[in-house]
Design an enzyme around this catalytic site. Structure first.
Site, PDB file in Angstrom:
ATOM      1  N   ASP A  14     -25.358  78.715 -10.603  1.00 49.08           N
ATOM      2  CA  ASP A  14     -24.153  77.821 -10.402  1.00 49.08           C
ATOM      3  C   ASP A  14     -23.022  78.713 -10.534  1.00 49.08           C
ATOM      4  O   ASP A  14     -23.010  79.851 -11.090  1.00 49.08           O
ATOM      5  CB  ASP A  14     -24.113  76.650 -11.065  1.00 49.08           C
ATOM      6  CG  ASP A  14     -23.452  75.395 -10.695  1.00 49.08           C
ATOM      7  OD1 ASP A  14     -22.516  75.694  -9.611  1.00 49.08           O
ATOM      8  OD2 ASP A  14     -23.164  74.479 -10.979  1.00 49.08           O
ATOM      9  N   HIS A  15     -21.728  78.301 -10.041  1.00 48.61           N
ATOM     10  CA  HIS A  15     -20.394  79.119 -10.156  1.00 48.61           C
ATOM     11  C   HIS A  15     -20.587  80.610 -10.815  1.00 48.61           C
ATOM     12  O   HIS A  15     -20.804  80.758 -12.078  1.00 48.61           O
ATOM     13  CB  HIS A  15     -19.395  78.229 -10.763  1.00 48.61           C
ATOM     14  CG  HIS A  15     -18.923  77.170 -10.061  1.00 48.61           C
ATOM     15  ND1 HIS A  15     -18.325  76.967  -8.917  1.00 48.61           N
ATOM     16  CD2 HIS A  15     -19.831  75.859 -10.253  1.00 48.61           C
ATOM     17  CE1 HIS A  15     -18.313  75.786  -8.458  1.00 48.61           C
ATOM     18  NE2 HIS A  15     -19.329  75.070  -9.378  1.00 48.61           N
ATOM     19  N   GLY A  42     -15.546  67.602 -13.118  1.00 44.08           N
ATOM     20  CA  GLY A  42     -15.415  66.995 -14.322  1.00 44.08           C
ATOM     21  C   GLY A  42     -15.113  65.755 -14.205  1.00 44.08           C
ATOM     22  O   GLY A  42     -14.847  65.164 -13.140  1.00 44.08           O
ATOM     23  N   ASP A  72     -18.485  82.197  -6.503  1.00 44.48           N
ATOM     24  CA  ASP A  72     -17.268  81.398  -6.468  1.00 44.48           C
ATOM     25  C   ASP A  72     -15.933  82.476  -6.663  1.00 44.48           C
ATOM     26  O   ASP A  72     -15.393  82.763  -7.909  1.00 44.48           O
ATOM     27  CB  ASP A  72     -17.309  80.331  -7.648  1.00 44.48           C
ATOM     28  CG  ASP A  72     -15.861  79.660  -7.805  1.00 44.48           C
ATOM     29  OD1 ASP A  72     -14.915  79.623  -7.087  1.00 44.48           O
ATOM     30  OD2 ASP A  72     -16.003  78.516  -8.485  1.00 44.48           O
ATOM     31  N   SER A 116     -24.826  77.284 -14.818  1.00 40.57           N
ATOM     32  CA  SER A 116     -23.458  78.022 -14.760  1.00 40.57           C
ATOM     33  C   SER A 116     -23.765  79.367 -15.503  1.00 40.57           C
ATOM     34  O   SER A 116     -24.723  79.540 -16.308  1.00 40.57           O
ATOM     35  CB  SER A 116     -22.352  77.198 -15.237  1.00 40.57           C
ATOM     36  OG  SER A 116     -22.568  77.130 -16.775  1.00 40.57           O
ATOM     37  N   ASN A 156     -23.039  67.219 -13.036  1.00 39.94           N
ATOM     38  CA  ASN A 156     -23.338  67.959 -14.446  1.00 39.94           C
ATOM     39  C   ASN A 156     -22.470  67.144 -15.792  1.00 39.94           C
ATOM     40  O   ASN A 156     -23.261  66.622 -16.529  1.00 39.94           O
ATOM     41  CB  ASN A 156     -22.588  69.389 -14.480  1.00 39.94           C
ATOM     42  CG  ASN A 156     -22.796  70.121 -15.714  1.00 39.94           C
ATOM     43  OD1 ASN A 156     -23.444  69.679 -16.580  1.00 39.94           O
ATOM     44  ND2 ASN A 156     -22.395  71.514 -15.849  1.00 39.94           N
ATOM     45  N   THR A 157     -21.255  66.908 -15.543  1.00 40.84           N
ATOM     46  CA  THR A 157     -20.664  66.070 -16.496  1.00 40.84           C
ATOM     47  C   THR A 157     -21.249  64.881 -16.908  1.00 40.84           C
ATOM     48  O   THR A 157     -21.397  64.503 -18.226  1.00 40.84           O
ATOM     49  CB  THR A 157     -19.241  65.940 -16.009  1.00 40.84           C
ATOM     50  OG1 THR A 157     -18.746  67.163 -15.607  1.00 40.84           O
ATOM     51  CG2 THR A 157     -18.342  65.674 -17.585  1.00 40.84           C
ATOM     52  N   GLY A 175     -18.929  68.578  -7.910  1.00 43.40           N
ATOM     53  CA  GLY A 175     -18.256  67.685  -8.919  1.00 43.40           C
ATOM     54  C   GLY A 175     -18.360  66.261  -8.733  1.00 43.40           C
ATOM     55  O   GLY A 175     -17.373  65.498  -8.462  1.00 43.40           O
TER      56      GLY A 175
HETATM   57 ZN   LIG Z   1     -19.429  73.178  -8.808  1.00 39.17          ZN
END
Ligand SMILES: [Zn+2]
Length: 304
Positions: free
Chosen positions: A92-93, A202, A114, A60, A254-255, A231
């Protein structure tokens, strides 16, 4: 040590574009995992290599700043060469044209612009400019950078949260519409699309919502661009499997990796307060990340 690698041949994968075609032909999805350190990178790529499946490393804007935009490119290129394995790098984003250009100039395989929080017109405008820049660079250097656009808001956090973030709607009318996707892809020229299909960035305490599998299938059918599921942390494994079968070609985690890494590291330090060697401190954290990555990759690649 991982056993039972995927029997699907990786021949024909020469870049990320051909890798997505490969995924489509084989009915599988490519795992996308974020990193902000070398330990997590090693955990992901060694697992992908052992399972004989391609993988995408994501960074990111914040992760790129922590690692270094060029350093991330150098690390991924170096480890892909060392392992002789298809490992790709995605910005990413990314929220501005300046940062899209920076990632393309650094040689990233793909970039996500994004602009999902902007108006639809502004989203199209900014996404289109990102595609145009990628094409300009390709004409000059031959570098093929895929551009991903976002349609539908799914939040922006990679943390553990008490509730679904404000602005994220889960009813069918709030999710991305298949006809909108076809229009957006035609208007912008993107290669990949990230829709809102019940997914949320998240981890939500008490469980993430269910995916709308029917909507994913409709979007995959309507979209000339590859469908990317963001996500995915916290979604049920049966939903992940169904999403891949419905036509998703890239899945983002990711999270869950961050939680696995930090929990294992904290435990190790608690149990071994005398240890000071960084690579010894992070050994169990690497193993914890690898276990999460293995579980997801096996499902995405039809190995379970
Ligand atoms: Zn994403």
């Amino acid at each position: 040590m991982t056993t039972n690698p995927s029997p699907i041949s990786l021949s024909g994968i020469t870049n990320l574009r051909s890798c997505i075609e490969w995924a489509k032909e084989n009915g599988v999805a490519i795992g996308h995992f974020n990193i902000s350190n070398l330990e997590t990178l090693r955990a992901i790529v060694t697992t992908a290599k052992e399972l004989n499946v391609p993988v995408i490393i994501g960074v990111s804007e914040g992760e790129r700043d922590a690692v270094g935009v060029s350093m991330a490119r150098a690390m991924v290129a170096s480890i892909a060469f060392e392992l002789g394995h298809p490992i790709f790098l995605n910005a990413d984003h990314t929220y501005s044209l300046e940062r899209v250009k920076q990632a393309i100039d650094a040689g990233y395989d793909s970039v996500i612009i994004d602009a999902a929080k902007l108006s639809k017109e502004e989203n199209i405008e900014l996404t289109k400019k990102s595609v145009e820049y990628a094409k300009q660079v390709e004409a000059l250097t031959g570098q093929d950078t895929l551009i991903e656009g976002e349609l539908g808001y799914i939040g922006q956090s990679s943390k553990v949260m008490d509730k679904i973030p404000d602005g994220v709607g889960l009813d069918p009318a709030s999710l991305t519409q298949p006809a909108e996707v076809a229009e957006f892809v035609a208007a912008t020229g993107i290669d990949l699309i990230a829709p809102a299909v019940g997914n949320v960035h998240g981890l939500i305490k008490g469980g993430n919502p269910k995916l709308n599998i029917e909507r994913i299938a409709e979007i995959a059918k309507a979209s000339p661009a590859g469908v990317v599921l963001h996500g995915a942390s916290g979604i049920e494994l049966s939903d992940l499997k169904a999403a891949v079968a419905a036509g998703v070609r890239i899945v983002h985690y990711n999270t869950e990796l961050r939680v696995a890494f930090s929990a294992a590291l904290a435990q190790f330090i608690k149990d071994n307060p005398e240890e000071t060697t960084p690579y010894k401190l992070t050994k169990t954290a690497i193993d914890a990340v690898a276990a999460v990555v293995e579980e997801k990759l096996r499902i995405m690649n039809k190995m379970i």
